[in-house]
Scaffold this motif. Sequence first.
Motif, short mmCIF file in Angstrom:
data_model
loop_
_atom_site.label_atom_id
_atom_site.label_comp_id
_atom_site.label_asym_id
_atom_site.label_seq_id
_atom_site.Cartn_x
_atom_site.Cartn_y
_atom_site.Cartn_z
N ARG A 112 4.10 14.19 1.68
CA ARG A 112 3.49 14.43 0.36
C ARG A 112 2.07 13.87 0.30
O ARG A 112 1.21 14.44 -0.35
CB ARG A 112 4.34 13.79 -0.73
CG ARG A 112 5.53 14.62 -1.11
CD ARG A 112 6.20 14.10 -2.37
NE ARG A 112 7.61 14.31 -2.24
CZ ARG A 112 8.53 13.36 -2.19
NH1 ARG A 112 8.20 12.10 -2.29
NH2 ARG A 112 9.80 13.65 -2.05
N ILE A 113 1.85 12.74 0.98
CA ILE A 113 0.53 12.12 0.99
C ILE A 113 -0.46 12.98 1.76
O ILE A 113 -1.60 13.17 1.34
CB ILE A 113 0.59 10.69 1.58
CG1 ILE A 113 1.41 9.77 0.67
CG2 ILE A 113 -0.81 10.12 1.79
CD1 ILE A 113 1.76 8.43 1.31
N GLN A 114 -0.02 13.47 2.92
CA GLN A 114 -0.90 14.28 3.77
C GLN A 114 -0.12 15.51 4.25
O GLN A 114 0.39 15.52 5.37
CB GLN A 114 -1.40 13.45 4.94
CG GLN A 114 -2.49 14.10 5.74
CD GLN A 114 -3.08 13.16 6.76
OE1 GLN A 114 -3.18 11.96 6.53
NE2 GLN A 114 -3.47 13.69 7.90
N GLU A 140 7.83 11.23 2.08
CA GLU A 140 6.74 10.63 1.30
C GLU A 140 5.41 10.78 2.04
O GLU A 140 4.39 11.11 1.43
CB GLU A 140 7.02 9.16 1.04
CG GLU A 140 8.15 8.90 0.07
CD GLU A 140 8.45 7.42 -0.09
OE1 GLU A 140 7.59 6.57 0.23
OE2 GLU A 140 9.57 7.11 -0.54
N LYS A 183 0.85 -1.20 0.00
CA LYS A 183 0.00 0.00 0.00
C LYS A 183 0.89 1.24 0.00
O LYS A 183 1.05 1.90 1.04
CB LYS A 183 -0.88 0.02 1.25
CG LYS A 183 -1.88 -1.10 1.36
CD LYS A 183 -2.67 -0.89 2.64
CE LYS A 183 -3.61 -2.02 2.91
NZ LYS A 183 -4.37 -1.79 4.15
N PRO A 184 1.47 1.58 -1.13
CA PRO A 184 2.43 2.68 -1.17
C PRO A 184 1.86 4.06 -0.84
O PRO A 184 2.61 4.97 -0.52
CB PRO A 184 2.98 2.64 -2.59
CG PRO A 184 2.04 1.81 -3.37
CD PRO A 184 1.30 0.94 -2.42
N LYS A 185 0.57 4.22 -0.88
CA LYS A 185 -0.05 5.52 -0.59
C LYS A 185 -0.70 5.57 0.79
O LYS A 185 -1.40 6.53 1.12
CB LYS A 185 -1.12 5.84 -1.65
CG LYS A 185 -0.60 5.90 -3.06
CD LYS A 185 0.21 7.14 -3.27
CE LYS A 185 0.60 7.23 -4.76
NZ LYS A 185 1.62 8.17 -5.00
N ASP A 186 -0.45 4.56 1.62
CA ASP A 186 -1.07 4.51 2.95
C ASP A 186 -0.28 5.40 3.92
O ASP A 186 0.86 5.09 4.27
CB ASP A 186 -1.13 3.07 3.45
CG ASP A 186 -1.90 2.98 4.76
OD1 ASP A 186 -3.13 3.16 4.73
OD2 ASP A 186 -1.26 2.74 5.81
N PHE A 187 -0.92 6.46 4.34
CA PHE A 187 -0.28 7.46 5.21
C PHE A 187 0.19 6.86 6.53
O PHE A 187 1.33 7.06 6.94
CB PHE A 187 -1.26 8.61 5.45
CG PHE A 187 -0.75 9.64 6.41
CD1 PHE A 187 0.22 10.55 6.02
CD2 PHE A 187 -1.24 9.72 7.70
CE1 PHE A 187 0.70 11.50 6.89
CE2 PHE A 187 -0.77 10.68 8.59
CZ PHE A 187 0.20 11.57 8.18
N LYS A 243 3.28 4.69 6.22
CA LYS A 243 4.49 5.50 5.99
C LYS A 243 4.97 6.14 7.29
O LYS A 243 6.16 6.12 7.60
CB LYS A 243 4.22 6.59 4.95
CG LYS A 243 3.95 6.11 3.57
CD LYS A 243 5.20 5.67 2.89
CE LYS A 243 4.86 5.35 1.44
NZ LYS A 243 5.98 4.78 0.73
#
Length: 96
Positions: A50-52, A47, A18-22, A25
């Motif tokens: 950048r997501i949040q 990263e 899940k590369p976009k899971d805040f 990360k």
Amino acid sequence: AAKYEEAIVPLKKSAALKPKDFETKVSLGLALFESAYYDEAMLILTEADRIQPGSQSVAMFMNVTRARQKGLTQVEEMKRFAKENPQDINVRVRLI
């Protein structure tokens, strides 16, 4: 400290899935900086930022990581100073 080190591998696997899971990360960044992998932690926390953008927890973790990176570079110099100045109690306290 060992628990953070143990968490790195499963968190990396989770981040790969899940590369976009805040939350993943942020957790991975925390585990990395607590395990003294400061450069990698900064990459992961960047990263997450950048997501949040604007997350206070990410900003705090990034500040702690930077402070620890800076402190790490000063440790060797402090050790040398302590050796050359054995009567200086303050440097010994800071090293501890």
